[in-house]
Design a protein around this motif. Structure first.
Motif, PDB file in Angstrom:
ATOM      1  N   UNK A 200       3.859 -89.966   6.440  1.00 56.73           N
ATOM      2  CA  UNK A 200       3.916 -89.804   7.889  1.00 56.73           C
ATOM      3  C   UNK A 200       5.251 -89.167   8.227  1.00 56.73           C
ATOM      4  N   UNK A 201       5.198 -87.938   8.704  1.00 55.95           N
ATOM      5  CA  UNK A 201       6.405 -87.167   8.985  1.00 55.95           C
ATOM      6  C   UNK A 201       6.777 -87.306  10.460  1.00 55.95           C
ATOM      7  N   UNK A 202       7.967 -87.805  10.721  1.00 54.81           N
ATOM      8  CA  UNK A 202       8.454 -87.984  12.092  1.00 54.81           C
ATOM      9  C   UNK A 202       9.208 -86.722  12.503  1.00 54.81           C
ATOM     10  N   UNK A 203       8.810 -86.139  13.633  1.00 54.53           N
ATOM     11  CA  UNK A 203       9.452 -84.927  14.140  1.00 54.53           C
ATOM     12  C   UNK A 203       9.776 -85.070  15.619  1.00 54.53           C
ATOM     13  N   UNK A 204      10.777 -84.320  16.066  1.00 53.99           N
ATOM     14  CA  UNK A 204      11.135 -84.320  17.484  1.00 53.99           C
ATOM     15  C   UNK A 204      10.043 -83.628  18.299  1.00 53.99           C
ATOM     16  N   UNK A 205       9.652 -84.211  19.443  1.00 50.62           N
ATOM     17  CA  UNK A 205       8.675 -83.540  20.301  1.00 50.62           C
ATOM     18  C   UNK A 205       9.158 -82.146  20.695  1.00 50.62           C
ATOM     19  N   UNK A 206       8.213 -81.232  20.766  1.00 47.85           N
ATOM     20  CA  UNK A 206       8.417 -79.852  21.224  1.00 47.85           C
ATOM     21  C   UNK A 206       9.165 -78.967  20.217  1.00 47.85           C
ATOM     22  N   UNK A 207      10.119 -79.520  19.469  1.00 47.27           N
ATOM     23  CA  UNK A 207      10.919 -78.706  18.562  1.00 47.27           C
ATOM     24  C   UNK A 207      10.515 -78.901  17.107  1.00 47.27           C
ATOM     25  N   UNK A 208      10.367 -80.136  16.688  1.00 48.16           N
ATOM     26  CA  UNK A 208       9.946 -80.428  15.328  1.00 48.16           C
ATOM     27  C   UNK A 208      11.066 -80.320  14.304  1.00 48.16           C
ATOM     28  N   UNK A 209      10.686 -80.384  13.057  1.00 49.38           N
ATOM     29  CA  UNK A 209      11.592 -80.161  11.928  1.00 49.38           C
ATOM     30  C   UNK A 209      12.207 -78.767  12.073  1.00 49.38           C
ATOM     31  N   UNK A 210      13.528 -78.659  11.847  1.00 50.68           N
ATOM     32  CA  UNK A 210      14.167 -77.344  11.936  1.00 50.68           C
ATOM     33  C   UNK A 210      13.498 -76.333  11.015  1.00 50.68           C
ATOM     34  N   UNK A 211      12.898 -76.828   9.925  1.00 52.48           N
ATOM     35  CA  UNK A 211      12.231 -75.923   9.004  1.00 52.48           C
ATOM     36  C   UNK A 211      11.089 -75.145   9.636  1.00 52.48           C
ATOM     37  N   UNK A 212      10.519 -75.663  10.715  1.00 51.25           N
ATOM     38  CA  UNK A 212       9.441 -74.932  11.406  1.00 51.25           C
ATOM     39  C   UNK A 212       9.944 -73.619  12.017  1.00 51.25           C
ATOM     40  N   UNK A 213      11.254 -73.491  12.160  1.00 47.43           N
ATOM     41  CA  UNK A 213      11.829 -72.309  12.799  1.00 47.43           C
ATOM     42  C   UNK A 213      12.394 -71.325  11.780  1.00 47.43           C
ATOM     43  N   UNK A 214      12.213 -71.622  10.484  1.00 53.33           N
ATOM     44  CA  UNK A 214      12.698 -70.729   9.436  1.00 53.33           C
ATOM     45  C   UNK A 214      11.620 -69.694   9.107  1.00 53.33           C
ATOM     46  N   UNK A 215      12.051 -68.433   8.984  1.00 53.15           N
ATOM     47  CA  UNK A 215      11.143 -67.346   8.604  1.00 53.15           C
ATOM     48  C   UNK A 215      10.736 -67.495   7.122  1.00 53.15           C
ATOM     49  N   UNK A 216       9.620 -66.851   6.736  1.00 54.22           N
ATOM     50  CA  UNK A 216       8.757 -66.001   7.547  1.00 54.22           C
ATOM     51  C   UNK A 216       7.747 -66.799   8.373  1.00 54.22           C
ATOM     52  N   UNK A 217       7.306 -66.185   9.477  1.00 53.77           N
ATOM     53  CA  UNK A 217       6.298 -66.797  10.335  1.00 53.77           C
ATOM     54  C   UNK A 217       5.027 -65.944  10.318  1.00 53.77           C
ATOM     55  N   UNK A 218       3.906 -66.609  10.251  1.00 50.87           N
ATOM     56  CA  UNK A 218       2.590 -65.968  10.346  1.00 50.87           C
ATOM     57  C   UNK A 218       1.800 -66.748  11.380  1.00 50.87           C
ATOM     58  N   UNK A 219       1.246 -66.044  12.363  1.00 51.47           N
ATOM     59  CA  UNK A 219       0.518 -66.701  13.452  1.00 51.47           C
ATOM     60  C   UNK A 219       1.370 -67.786  14.116  1.00 51.47           C
ATOM     61  N   UNK A 220       2.675 -67.547  14.171  1.00 47.94           N
ATOM     62  CA  UNK A 220       3.576 -68.490  14.809  1.00 47.94           C
ATOM     63  C   UNK A 220       3.948 -69.695  13.966  1.00 47.94           C
ATOM     64  N   UNK A 221       3.425 -69.786  12.741  1.00 44.99           N
ATOM     65  CA  UNK A 221       3.715 -70.921  11.859  1.00 44.99           C
ATOM     66  C   UNK A 221       4.650 -70.488  10.732  1.00 44.99           C
ATOM     67  N   UNK A 222       5.642 -71.319  10.441  1.00 44.32           N
ATOM     68  CA  UNK A 222       6.573 -71.034   9.350  1.00 44.32           C
ATOM     69  C   UNK A 222       5.895 -71.299   8.015  1.00 44.32           C
ATOM     70  N   UNK A 223       5.798 -70.265   7.188  1.00 39.27           N
ATOM     71  CA  UNK A 223       5.209 -70.464   5.861  1.00 39.27           C
ATOM     72  C   UNK A 223       6.193 -71.180   4.929  1.00 39.27           C
ATOM     73  N   UNK A 224       7.481 -71.088   5.224  1.00 40.38           N
ATOM     74  CA  UNK A 224       8.500 -71.894   4.532  1.00 40.38           C
ATOM     75  C   UNK A 224       8.200 -73.372   4.761  1.00 40.38           C
ATOM     76  N   UNK A 225       7.986 -73.748   6.012  1.00 38.22           N
ATOM     77  CA  UNK A 225       7.662 -75.135   6.345  1.00 38.22           C
ATOM     78  C   UNK A 225       6.375 -75.563   5.648  1.00 38.22           C
ATOM     79  N   UNK A 226       5.398 -74.662   5.611  1.00 42.79           N
ATOM     80  CA  UNK A 226       4.101 -75.013   5.033  1.00 42.79           C
ATOM     81  C   UNK A 226       4.229 -75.431   3.568  1.00 42.79           C
ATOM     82  N   UNK A 227       5.037 -74.705   2.799  1.00 45.02           N
ATOM     83  CA  UNK A 227       5.171 -75.024   1.381  1.00 45.02           C
ATOM     84  C   UNK A 227       5.853 -76.363   1.155  1.00 45.02           C
ATOM     85  N   UNK A 228       6.657 -76.807   2.125  1.00 47.11           N
ATOM     86  CA  UNK A 228       7.427 -78.040   1.970  1.00 47.11           C
ATOM     87  C   UNK A 228       6.771 -79.261   2.606  1.00 47.11           C
ATOM     88  N   UNK A 229       5.697 -79.075   3.338  1.00 44.31           N
ATOM     89  CA  UNK A 229       5.146 -80.194   4.102  1.00 44.31           C
ATOM     90  C   UNK A 229       3.638 -80.328   3.945  1.00 44.31           C
TER      91      UNK A 229
END
Length: 399
Positions: A38-67
């Protein structure tokens, strides 16, 4: 399977309060073995990793590999109601992992001592840059900071060139692996004692512990470490060489292998030359020996040079790009790309942890959550909250 779980960590609950890379890498390894994370994230902003490039369809693929394989719950830990939710989730968790700076969790009332009172079986893992008792405990730490301070950059790069960072976030990844190893050890201990314990790992400690060649030199000799390019600091020829159409590496780690290299390059007499007879000799005359091998390699295609070296049973390999290894057949044979999904990306491919266990399958497919995608479901299932209670928390900006 004799009634045993299909996945080694099946049934374990992990409360993930980490972000960016080291902590998420650790908890993704636990998810890979079947733990419910269960991953706890800040509302509206989330894990800072969600804002790391590259992004596809607005989603961080960096974040995807780690979560992969996690459930995302948005909780505002600046609100007392949000802190209360984390405490309630910790009460039911087997493992908590956090990577805030030392002292932050204590100030929130979520430190190890406070949560151990609520849940004596809780394994509480803390990841930080330097550890809570370091003179640098309050310094912000990211991968490049740790590569710089650990000594790793000082020994990486071409001779006479500037200190160079490794091309991936090795400090984050190594720390995440050490944390997962520590958690597994604490789980084993809990089976014997019935009690959880604190696990603490510092990024600087993690990288320092891996610098074995440099430490062997500094702790036991008076020789300084230095940058030496692609060659091994102590053994020659262990180096890379350019062919007509690409680079290769070879590993002449013993007198016997060096003799095979000499045969492969058509210079068998070099193995008995006093200038090259031992590793000490070869190091002393490195420039001359390197020139001989480099001239041989430069006249051949890479495939021809590799074929000759392999025919002599010399450890050798092409210098591949990431595209090369992905297309090599190895990745598919080893199952190192597994199916996954995401609400915006659709069907995707994910990279699991690499250890394979007999009698246990990989967890697949794995979902990468959208921000807060699982908030309501987790609060209902794990804490028994009804719609009115969830609405009140949302009105209070706690979720």
């Amino acid at each position: 399977m004799n009634g045993l779980p299909r996945h080694l960590f099946e049934g374990l609950r992990v409360l993930d309060l980490t972000r960016v890379m080291s902590g998420p890498f650790c908890t993704s390894m636990l998810a890979d073995l079947g733990a419910e994370v269960i991953k706890i994230e800040m509302p509206d902003f989330g894990d800072e990793g969600r804002h790391f490039a590259p992004h596809v369809e607005g989603e961080s693929t960096y974040f995807a590999l780690l979560n992969r394989g996690k459930r995302s719950v948005t909780v505002n830990m600046r609100k007392p109601e949000g802190v209360g939710l984390v405490r309630d989730l910790a009460r039911k968790a087997d493992i908590l992992v956090e990577n805030f700076r030392p002292g932050v969790m204590e100030r929130l009332g979520l430190g190890h001592a406070a949560l151990q009172e609520l849940n004596p079986r809780l394994i509480y893992a803390s990841i930080s840059g330097f550890g809570e008792d370091s003179p640098y405990a309050d310094w912000p730490a990211f991968d490049l900071v740790i590569q710089a301070m650990s000594g790793l950059m000082s020994v990486t790069g071409e001779a006479g060139g500037r200190a160079t960072a490794v091309g991936e976030s090795i400090a984050d990844v190594a720390t995440g692996m050490f944390a997962a190893w520590g958690i597994a050890a604490a789980l084993y201990d809990r089976e014997r004692t019935g009690s959880g314990r604190r696990v603490e790992v510092a990024m600087l400690d993690s990288v320092l512990s891996m610098l074995l060649t440099g430490l062997a030199r500094r702790l036991f000799t008076d020789q300084p470490t230095r940058r030496v390019g692609n060659r091994h600091p102590e053994t020659y020829p262990v180096d890379s060489f350019a062919t007509r159409d690409g680079d290769l590496v070879l590993v002449g780690f013993s007198d016997q292998i060096f003799r095979r290299i000499c045969e492969a390059i058509g210079r068998p007499e070099l193995a008995d030359d006093p200038k090259f007879r031992s590793n000490r000799d070869r190091n002393a005359n490195e420039a001359e020996l390197r020139a001989v091998i480099a001239d041989w390699a430069a006249g051949l295609t890479r495939e021809d040079a590799l074929a000759r070296l392999r025919a002599a049973d010399v450890p050798t390999a092409p210098v591949w790009t990431l595209d090369d290894v992905l297309a090599s057949g190895h990745v598919a044979a080893r199952g190192m790309l597994q199916p996954g999904s995401n609400g915006k990306l659709g069907e995707i491919r994910l990279v699991p942890q690499p250890v394979q266990f007999a009698k246990s399958e990989r967890v697949a497919p794995m979902r990468v959550p959208l921000l807060g995608e699982d908030t309501d479901e987790v609060l209902r299932q794990e804490l028994g909250l009804d719609d009115a209670a969830i609405a009140a928390l949302r009105a209070a900006q706690a979720i």
